[in-house]
Design a protein around this motif. Structure first.
Motif, PDB file in Angstrom:
ATOM      1  N   LEU A 154       0.826  -1.203   0.000  1.00 29.42           N
ATOM      2  CA  LEU A 154       0.000   0.000   0.000  1.00 29.42           C
ATOM      3  C   LEU A 154       0.860   1.254   0.000  1.00 29.42           C
ATOM      4  O   LEU A 154       1.747   1.411   0.823  1.00 29.42           O
ATOM      5  CB  LEU A 154      -0.919   0.011   1.223  1.00 29.42           C
ATOM      6  CG  LEU A 154      -1.912  -1.130   1.319  1.00 29.42           C
ATOM      7  CD1 LEU A 154      -2.705  -1.023   2.606  1.00 29.42           C
ATOM      8  CD2 LEU A 154      -2.852  -1.132   0.136  1.00 29.42           C
ATOM      9  N   THR A 155       0.583   2.131  -0.946  1.00 25.66           N
ATOM     10  CA  THR A 155       1.238   3.426  -1.019  1.00 25.66           C
ATOM     11  C   THR A 155       0.165   4.491  -1.140  1.00 25.66           C
ATOM     12  O   THR A 155      -0.980   4.195  -1.489  1.00 25.66           O
ATOM     13  CB  THR A 155       2.175   3.514  -2.237  1.00 25.66           C
ATOM     14  OG1 THR A 155       1.390   3.374  -3.435  1.00 25.66           O
ATOM     15  CG2 THR A 155       3.260   2.456  -2.202  1.00 25.66           C
ATOM     16  N   ARG A 198      22.027  -0.852  -4.808  1.00 27.66           N
ATOM     17  CA  ARG A 198      20.671  -0.357  -4.602  1.00 27.66           C
ATOM     18  C   ARG A 198      20.498   0.959  -5.345  1.00 27.66           C
ATOM     19  O   ARG A 198      21.468   1.661  -5.619  1.00 27.66           O
ATOM     20  CB  ARG A 198      20.406  -0.130  -3.113  1.00 27.66           C
ATOM     21  CG  ARG A 198      20.396  -1.397  -2.315  1.00 27.66           C
ATOM     22  CD  ARG A 198      20.057  -1.118  -0.890  1.00 27.66           C
ATOM     23  NE  ARG A 198      21.071  -0.241  -0.296  1.00 27.66           N
ATOM     24  CZ  ARG A 198      20.914   0.442   0.822  1.00 27.66           C
ATOM     25  NH1 ARG A 198      19.783   0.375   1.480  1.00 27.66           N
ATOM     26  NH2 ARG A 198      21.861   1.186   1.303  1.00 27.66           N
ATOM     27  N   ARG A 199      19.240   1.292  -5.624  1.00 34.03           N
ATOM     28  CA  ARG A 199      18.970   2.574  -6.258  1.00 34.03           C
ATOM     29  C   ARG A 199      19.113   3.700  -5.236  1.00 34.03           C
ATOM     30  O   ARG A 199      18.984   3.486  -4.042  1.00 34.03           O
ATOM     31  CB  ARG A 199      17.559   2.600  -6.844  1.00 34.03           C
ATOM     32  CG  ARG A 199      17.402   1.641  -8.013  1.00 34.03           C
ATOM     33  CD  ARG A 199      16.083   1.799  -8.645  1.00 34.03           C
ATOM     34  NE  ARG A 199      15.033   1.470  -7.675  1.00 34.03           N
ATOM     35  CZ  ARG A 199      13.749   1.504  -7.935  1.00 34.03           C
ATOM     36  NH1 ARG A 199      13.332   1.868  -9.109  1.00 34.03           N
ATOM     37  NH2 ARG A 199      12.867   1.180  -7.025  1.00 34.03           N
ATOM     38  N   VAL A 200      19.320   4.898  -5.726  1.00 36.99           N
ATOM     39  CA  VAL A 200      19.428   6.061  -4.869  1.00 36.99           C
ATOM     40  C   VAL A 200      18.047   6.408  -4.324  1.00 36.99           C
ATOM     41  O   VAL A 200      17.048   6.282  -5.021  1.00 36.99           O
ATOM     42  CB  VAL A 200      19.997   7.258  -5.665  1.00 36.99           C
ATOM     43  CG1 VAL A 200      20.019   8.514  -4.827  1.00 36.99           C
ATOM     44  CG2 VAL A 200      21.383   6.927  -6.173  1.00 36.99           C
ATOM     45  N   GLY A 201      17.990   6.856  -3.078  1.00 39.20           N
ATOM     46  CA  GLY A 201      16.719   7.278  -2.492  1.00 39.20           C
ATOM     47  C   GLY A 201      16.184   6.276  -1.494  1.00 39.20           C
ATOM     48  O   GLY A 201      16.867   5.356  -1.056  1.00 39.20           O
ATOM     49  N   LEU A 233      14.219   3.241   0.164  1.00 40.06           N
ATOM     50  CA  LEU A 233      13.971   1.860  -0.247  1.00 40.06           C
ATOM     51  C   LEU A 233      12.503   1.695  -0.620  1.00 40.06           C
ATOM     52  O   LEU A 233      11.626   2.345  -0.042  1.00 40.06           O
ATOM     53  CB  LEU A 233      14.314   0.902   0.895  1.00 40.06           C
ATOM     54  CG  LEU A 233      15.778   0.806   1.279  1.00 40.06           C
ATOM     55  CD1 LEU A 233      15.915  -0.058   2.519  1.00 40.06           C
ATOM     56  CD2 LEU A 233      16.576   0.236   0.147  1.00 40.06           C
ATOM     57  N   THR A 234      12.218   0.823  -1.534  1.00 41.05           N
ATOM     58  CA  THR A 234      10.837   0.587  -1.914  1.00 41.05           C
ATOM     59  C   THR A 234      10.107  -0.122  -0.786  1.00 41.05           C
ATOM     60  O   THR A 234      10.667  -0.983  -0.110  1.00 41.05           O
ATOM     61  CB  THR A 234      10.744  -0.270  -3.196  1.00 41.05           C
ATOM     62  OG1 THR A 234      11.483  -1.467  -2.992  1.00 41.05           O
ATOM     63  CG2 THR A 234      11.305   0.476  -4.384  1.00 41.05           C
ATOM     64  N   THR A 235       8.855   0.267  -0.576  1.00 45.55           N
ATOM     65  CA  THR A 235       8.062  -0.322   0.498  1.00 45.55           C
ATOM     66  C   THR A 235       7.649  -1.725   0.112  1.00 45.55           C
ATOM     67  O   THR A 235       7.136  -1.940  -0.983  1.00 45.55           O
ATOM     68  CB  THR A 235       6.806   0.525   0.759  1.00 45.55           C
ATOM     69  OG1 THR A 235       7.220   1.854   1.043  1.00 45.55           O
ATOM     70  CG2 THR A 235       6.027  -0.021   1.933  1.00 45.55           C
ATOM     71  N   ARG A 236       7.886  -2.662   1.004  1.00 48.39           N
ATOM     72  CA  ARG A 236       7.472  -4.026   0.769  1.00 48.39           C
ATOM     73  C   ARG A 236       6.152  -4.274   1.480  1.00 48.39           C
ATOM     74  O   ARG A 236       5.796  -3.577   2.427  1.00 48.39           O
ATOM     75  CB  ARG A 236       8.532  -5.002   1.285  1.00 48.39           C
ATOM     76  CG  ARG A 236       9.841  -4.906   0.533  1.00 48.39           C
ATOM     77  CD  ARG A 236      10.873  -5.803   1.112  1.00 48.39           C
ATOM     78  NE  ARG A 236      11.054  -5.486   2.526  1.00 48.39           N
ATOM     79  CZ  ARG A 236      11.605  -6.318   3.390  1.00 48.39           C
ATOM     80  NH1 ARG A 236      12.021  -7.488   3.010  1.00 48.39           N
ATOM     81  NH2 ARG A 236      11.746  -5.981   4.656  1.00 48.39           N
ATOM     82  N   TRP A 237       5.452  -5.289   1.055  1.00 51.38           N
ATOM     83  CA  TRP A 237       4.155  -5.646   1.621  1.00 51.38           C
ATOM     84  C   TRP A 237       4.275  -5.916   3.116  1.00 51.38           C
ATOM     85  O   TRP A 237       3.464  -5.480   3.918  1.00 51.38           O
ATOM     86  CB  TRP A 237       3.634  -6.857   0.867  1.00 51.38           C
ATOM     87  CG  TRP A 237       2.385  -7.445   1.374  1.00 51.38           C
ATOM     88  CD1 TRP A 237       1.114  -7.005   1.119  1.00 51.38           C
ATOM     89  CD2 TRP A 237       2.258  -8.581   2.211  1.00 51.38           C
ATOM     90  NE1 TRP A 237       0.211  -7.806   1.748  1.00 51.38           N
ATOM     91  CE2 TRP A 237       0.885  -8.792   2.425  1.00 51.38           C
ATOM     92  CE3 TRP A 237       3.150  -9.459   2.802  1.00 51.38           C
ATOM     93  CZ2 TRP A 237       0.396  -9.822   3.194  1.00 51.38           C
ATOM     94  CZ3 TRP A 237       2.667 -10.482   3.568  1.00 51.38           C
ATOM     95  CH2 TRP A 237       1.309 -10.656   3.754  1.00 51.38           C
ATOM     96  N   ILE A 238       5.299  -6.600   3.506  1.00 48.78           N
ATOM     97  CA  ILE A 238       5.469  -7.009   4.896  1.00 48.78           C
ATOM     98  C   ILE A 238       5.826  -5.840   5.793  1.00 48.78           C
ATOM     99  O   ILE A 238       5.564  -5.865   7.003  1.00 48.78           O
ATOM    100  CB  ILE A 238       6.517  -8.146   4.995  1.00 48.78           C
ATOM    101  CG1 ILE A 238       6.396  -8.880   6.319  1.00 48.78           C
ATOM    102  CG2 ILE A 238       7.898  -7.625   4.809  1.00 48.78           C
ATOM    103  CD1 ILE A 238       5.129  -9.640   6.451  1.00 48.78           C
ATOM    104  N   ASP A 239       6.404  -4.780   5.246  1.00 44.36           N
ATOM    105  CA  ASP A 239       6.769  -3.617   6.051  1.00 44.36           C
ATOM    106  C   ASP A 239       5.538  -2.966   6.675  1.00 44.36           C
ATOM    107  O   ASP A 239       5.591  -2.490   7.808  1.00 44.36           O
ATOM    108  CB  ASP A 239       7.529  -2.593   5.211  1.00 44.36           C
ATOM    109  CG  ASP A 239       8.865  -3.124   4.724  1.00 44.36           C
ATOM    110  OD1 ASP A 239       9.408  -4.045   5.375  1.00 44.36           O
ATOM    111  OD2 ASP A 239       9.356  -2.635   3.691  1.00 44.36           O
TER     112      ASP A 239
END
Length: 143
Positions: free
Chosen positions: A10-11, A89-92, A94-100
């Motif tokens: 979810l974002t 890793r990409r700059v910026g 981290l991408t949100t994971r489902w489990i987070d």
């Protein structure tokens, strides 16, 4: 519209897109145009359809419970805990994971919390409220 949403991360952008789509569908159900200048609150009151953000958050939470309770050695839980190690890793951020999202409410021992249905259901209410309040605040800030 929520098919497969159990595993979505979810974002705010996703929730915003889902709410816009839901509003468009509700207006189409009532035969109301944007030119009629009827507020979204009135549209929701007329259709009595539940908020899509709450529904997706609820489905997400129920799927986490299902995965945590499985004891057959299926790969579902292993995939959730897996950390890919692929170069840089990409700059910026981290991408949100489902489990987070699940861990924010149920802490790191969420698999043990899922075994107690009473505790898990009370945490579900917290999780759904968290997403509802957060998205409402973000929507108001954008206005």
């Amino acid at each position: 519209m929520t098919y497969g949403s159990e595993t979505w991360s979810l974002t705010m952008g996703l929730i915003r897109s889902l709410r816009v789509t839901q509003g468009t569908m509700e207006r189409a159900m009532l035969g109301v145009s944007l030119r009629d200048q009827i507020r979204n609150e009135e549209i929701c009151r007329r259709t009595r359809v539940s908020d899509i953000a709450q529904q997706v958050a609820k489905l997400n939470w129920q799927w986490a419970e299902h995965i945590a309770r499985r004891t057959d050695g299926n790969w579902g839980l292993k995939v959730l805990e897996w950390q890919p190690r692929t170069g840089k890793r990409r700059v910026g951020r981290l991408t949100t994971r489902w489990i987070d999202d699940i861990r924010r409410v149920a802490v790191s021992r969420w698999t043990q919390a899922a075994q107690d249905r009473g505790l898990w259901n009370s945490l579900q209410k917290t999780y759904v409220q968290q997403w509802t309040l957060r998205t409402e605040m973000m929507m108001r800030m954008k206005l």
